[in-house]
Enzyme design. Sequence first.
Site, PDB file in Angstrom:
ATOM      1  N   CYS A 202       8.654  10.581  20.184  1.00  0.00           N
ATOM      2  CA  CYS A 202       9.575  11.670  19.879  1.00  0.00           C
ATOM      3  C   CYS A 202       8.820  12.966  19.568  1.00  0.00           C
ATOM      4  O   CYS A 202       9.296  14.062  19.871  1.00  0.00           O
ATOM      5  CB  CYS A 202      10.479  11.283  18.713  1.00  0.00           C
ATOM      6  SG  CYS A 202       9.574  10.735  17.246  1.00  0.00           S
ATOM      7  N   HIS A 512      11.092  10.513  12.475  1.00  0.00           N
ATOM      8  CA  HIS A 512      11.513  10.874  13.827  1.00  0.00           C
ATOM      9  C   HIS A 512      11.501  12.394  13.970  1.00  0.00           C
ATOM     10  O   HIS A 512      11.900  13.122  13.056  1.00  0.00           O
ATOM     11  CB  HIS A 512      12.921  10.332  14.087  1.00  0.00           C
ATOM     12  CG  HIS A 512      13.495  10.757  15.408  1.00  0.00           C
ATOM     13  ND1 HIS A 512      12.957  10.377  16.606  1.00  0.00           N
ATOM     14  CD2 HIS A 512      14.569  11.539  15.703  1.00  0.00           C
ATOM     15  CE1 HIS A 512      13.673  10.896  17.589  1.00  0.00           C
ATOM     16  NE2 HIS A 512      14.638  11.608  17.069  1.00  0.00           N
TER      17      HIS A 512
END
Length: 1388
Positions: A202, A512
Amino acid sequence: MEMVPSEDNQFVPKEGMFWSCRQVIFDEMKRRCQQIQNAADELRVLCIVQDTTSVTAVTGKLTLNLPASTTLSKLHEDVAHKAGYVPGTFELVWGNIPDTPSLDYTSDMSLINSGFKPGGKRNCLHLTDKDGEQPHIVSDESRAAESSGCEDSSQERFIGPLPRDGTVGCSGDQSSPSYSYSSILNKSETGYVGLVNQAMTCYLNSLLQTLFMTPEFRNALYNWEFEESEEEPVTSIPYQLQRLFVLLQTSKKRAIETTDVTRSFGWDSSEAWQQHDVQELCRVMFDALEQKWKQTEQVSIFADLINQLYQGKLKDYVRCLECGYESWRNDTYLDIPLVIRPFGASQAYGSVEEALQAFVQPETLDGPNQYFCERCKKKCDARKGLRFLHFPYLLTLQLKRFDFDYTTMHRIKLNDRMTFPEELDMSPFIDVEDEKSPQTESCTDSGAENEGSCHSDQMSNDFSTDDCVDEGICLDSSSSSSSTERVLKPKSLLTYELFSVMVHSGSAAGGHYYACIRSFSDGQWYSFNDQHVSKITQDDIRKTYGGSSGSRGYYSSAFASSTNAYMLIYRLKDATRNAKYFAVEDFPAHITRLVQKEKESEEQEKRQREIERNTCKIKLFCMHPVKMMMESKLEVHKDKTLNEATEMAYKMMELQEVVPFDCCRLVKYDEFHEYLERSYEGEEDTPMGLLLGGVKSSYMFDLLLETRRPEQVFQPYKPGEVMVKVHVVDLKSETIASPVSVRAYLNQTIPEFKQLIAQATGLSAETMRVVLERCYNDLRLLYVPNKTLKAEGFFRSNKVFVESSETADHQVAFTDSVLWKLLDRHGNTIRLLVLLPQQSPGTLANRTLKAGSDSDVPFGDSKGNSKSVEAILEESTEKLKNLSLQQQQGSSNCDSQKSSHTSDFEHIESPTQEADSNSSLCVAVDNRELENRIRAGPGSGVSDPETPFASEERSDSEVINDRSTSSVDSDILSSSHSSDTLCNAESGPIQLANGLDSHSITSSRRSKAHEGKKETWDTAEEDSGTDSEYDDNGKSKAEASYLYFKAEPCSHDDSTWDTQKCLVVHVDKRITLAAFKLNLEPYVGVLSTQFKVFRVYANNQEFESVRLNETLSSFSDDNKITIRLGRALKKGEYRVKVYQLLINESEPCKFLLDTVFAKGMTVRQSKEELLPQLKEQCKLDLSIDRVRLRKKTWKNPGTVFLDYHVYEEDISISSNWEVFLEVLNEPEKMKSMSQLAVLTRRWSPATMKLGSFQEVILESSSVEELKEKLSHLGQISLENLEFAKGRGTFPCDISVLEIHQDLDWNPKVSTLNVWPLYICDDGAVVFYRDNTEELMELSEDERSELMKKESSRLLKTGQRVSYSPRKEKALKIYLDGGPAKDTGQGQD
């Protein structure tokens, strides 16, 4: 009367209005009930819609039950609503009819008139792409509007870390429960394409989308032209980025892969599972791009691109406050790290402007930190700081949210609120003074600036410094170029506009990343969250400031999670430099060619996907005439005919040289039941899609490629038939033939079924007996004439045994018949591979297996040197009988009836068939040794002082450090005993010397040798770790009914083991281990009490089987067994592992040896037997008064065993027991169970050191006695002494940085056996200290160094470390396409 207005605005009485409304409601209800009644009476159509698109966010299969009058347009609307698609963006086609047009989604034709079948019949449809584009997903706002009837503009929206279907995100992905997600729009609505998260990439996706949305970077990358002559496309980072940007701009996909980009980095699949910092990636990737561009012919244009866009300049200065002399140097930077919370402060900076102001705020060097001034020639107060000289075109700000808390020694994330403006004025932070004023002088190292890096302590990125790992590009040599001088801009031209916010959601342990980016085309903000792209608002951006609505509390530490901005990228507002994105029509020629190439590749991928959607994939089996059963997967287009599919299968199974094609056919097959369901006669030209019921992800059946001989004819298989495997049984030879397949019907009677079998086998139906095996070993004789197969329990696939001999066996009850016994034996017989020892004691080294008729050792020809095999074994049998009779007569415990029992060999039954004439059994044995074995008798054991085994040690150890690999125990090797060994032939049953083969050796063997010799200890069988081979009456536990046992040499095809040492044993699994060992005696060459059986598992781990009374029911076919020489355990004996306790060593638990303890034995007796073994095997010469045994619980030392303790009475003992042996420095002080042995250790705060362990013997559980002993031991006064109990497993290690405050010092209790101490047994660890000692003061450097040493020490001892930060793998981009061999040459 009160009047109210009616529907026509006429005033009517209120009561009349009530009755009028009531009537309207009643009429409406009546109308709806009538509609429901009509709908119930109407036929309905069941539609099964399979979604074949690649969209993973929708359900794969939809089920609709609609009225037959429903129109096609309404069907499309219902499917769209249920699937979450926009109507008109997909097509519906028939799933089982090939080459048919799609259903018209605008048609008003009813389903019944469009070919749909009503009445519960399945109508299979496929949902496919329309015009090559995937269906559009309905936005959340649209769904909300449909459900509520209006758009709620006040709804709070936030695009956070979204759930990723089918994608593994970064570890620790979290989101705040108060956030609501914005709509997830597809590419056709947002105009942007997402990136697929490979696993934990990510951070990479966020940076790539930011670079893509930067016009200047994207356009410059498009202008660069790749030359294949310079580099391979796979390893070219600029080219792969260029391809990725082209796909992001032109692709019709919702999301694309980044694997080609990461492959150009030199990463393998494991790198996708590594989590990294996005700022770290940005720096490393920029360096890699520069190095790659420098290797091309366009170096003059692109080598300085990164510096032109992202590099700024600052001055690091020190100014004397007395004379004004200033020393300085210029540094360059690619990003500005901004501190969230100053070190030691409790309050964070509230905004980016405040953090920037603190960044340039100088600090005063005074006191011990004074600066030595070159002009004053002395130490003076000075001012040290940074000044910005130049800001880049693209300004990158890193918010340093990751820090290290030295109080808790935890790595933490700072979730404090920090605002940032949409437009940032940097003019207040620029240095407008002349670089060389009269009061300043240039520092001599001003030219030492490094491109793209910062030398200032404040500018260094310490995100991963606590891991001390090398990061950067792996290069053989590094190169740098000086930055170009730039003209300073006026303050009015230093306004920056925000266009990218890279957000981190999670904690310091993991999280994330996603990016919020403003498009320069329309000014709209978008959230790029991996494959999801959606619109967001300014409110969503403000929610990334950080902080929380409530109090933050204590848990802003290693695992406190939040979602907030981590990197900000601004662009200078300059109309002369601000660029726009290249439109497709403005692409350079090489990019246009690349677009066309990618379009063709995408079209090819689409065609391949279309082929995949129309390909039937089904499991295929084939009974190959040479290779036996083969398995594969048949992939055939649904429009291919059965004949074409058969030809494909024919080639797949490689039958061209074995069977003609016209002797093969495909049939429907059930692998689980081994059932041939049906054949396809006359359907050779039928498409496979119709035969298989359409294209499915999986099928409930398989296909079998059946073959026949040219003279045979294929038998048709009809649906409804059952398949029966018929095994013909021959009672005379006691054999069961291979199965013959017969197909029958469930409504057939038993006589009809017998006639069918008679035709297939040639047996007589009149005398035929048919036995059905309904389930495992469940045998049923079929004898009722009028019963059908269905009534007897036949199913799709069945197994029967038939026999048609005219013998008296027909007259006896089935369970007493020879047929039943033979079938029972067949159902319970397993095939085992037994590995014999490499050599046996004495002359056992001479035993060998004859390899063939041309063997180098002509045992079969040796006639004059020794007696025949038959004569030797016959003589041994007679002597065994006589010896057994003598033992029985001499025993006082035996009655006269027992004298009639014979020895082991008496009840060996005769073989049922002769062995092959070519097979022979040879013996090479010394007569004297044979007589010794006969004199010893099969029942000789440890309790007999006259036998050669009486001098054996109880130890069952083999080799000290390699117990699992030795095949001969030391006790056997030291014994003078040896025995005869049979030399077996390779082929046929292994024949014994008296003419009997091993086929007839059964569990009916007996031995009465032990009847007159009782065991020294008599434990209960269930209490013992192992079982004795003999029961309480001295009878062998192997005594049972006839149990099958047959052994033969192992062929090369049977096992990977050495065939000279391996046996293939067919044995009834109901046999006990004791009987199994007795049957193995002739092949091992020693008595069953002198070898051990180890079961070998799939991972080659071996475990000893010791329960002699248990059967082999847990074994299965082709299980492996290893035989190792060594005395097996007797009843009441236990195998014990002895470990040495070394309380002051780094590894306090050291394995010594295996030994044997017995029930009734005292601790002193066990030590007497143990010490000689320790001297021989471990070279430890110990005194019995300086050795103690104590309980071992994992690594914890426990109760001290006193010499008079008796095993199983005072000390519980079990199989594979473990015990500590402790060597004492002085005679044993523990004399009573009331005493308590405590291990103590002194803690010295002044030196921050722990002393060695010392044992303290307490006479009671009094705390006062413990303190007195500790006071005397440590020379500490009682009033100053404090103690605490250790935590965890021995040695209860704890960091010296934590012991002083973390333990519960000086508990307020009077006895040791209460909370919080709970010291009730020996072996407890107690720390003590002098409370007058002051804790040693440490500097930050000393504390950090000590922390590293303690972490290393505790990890080595296996103790838990209070905080273990995740060790991150260094982020590297490999310019040579793969990891460098010398990783130490990486560049930071």
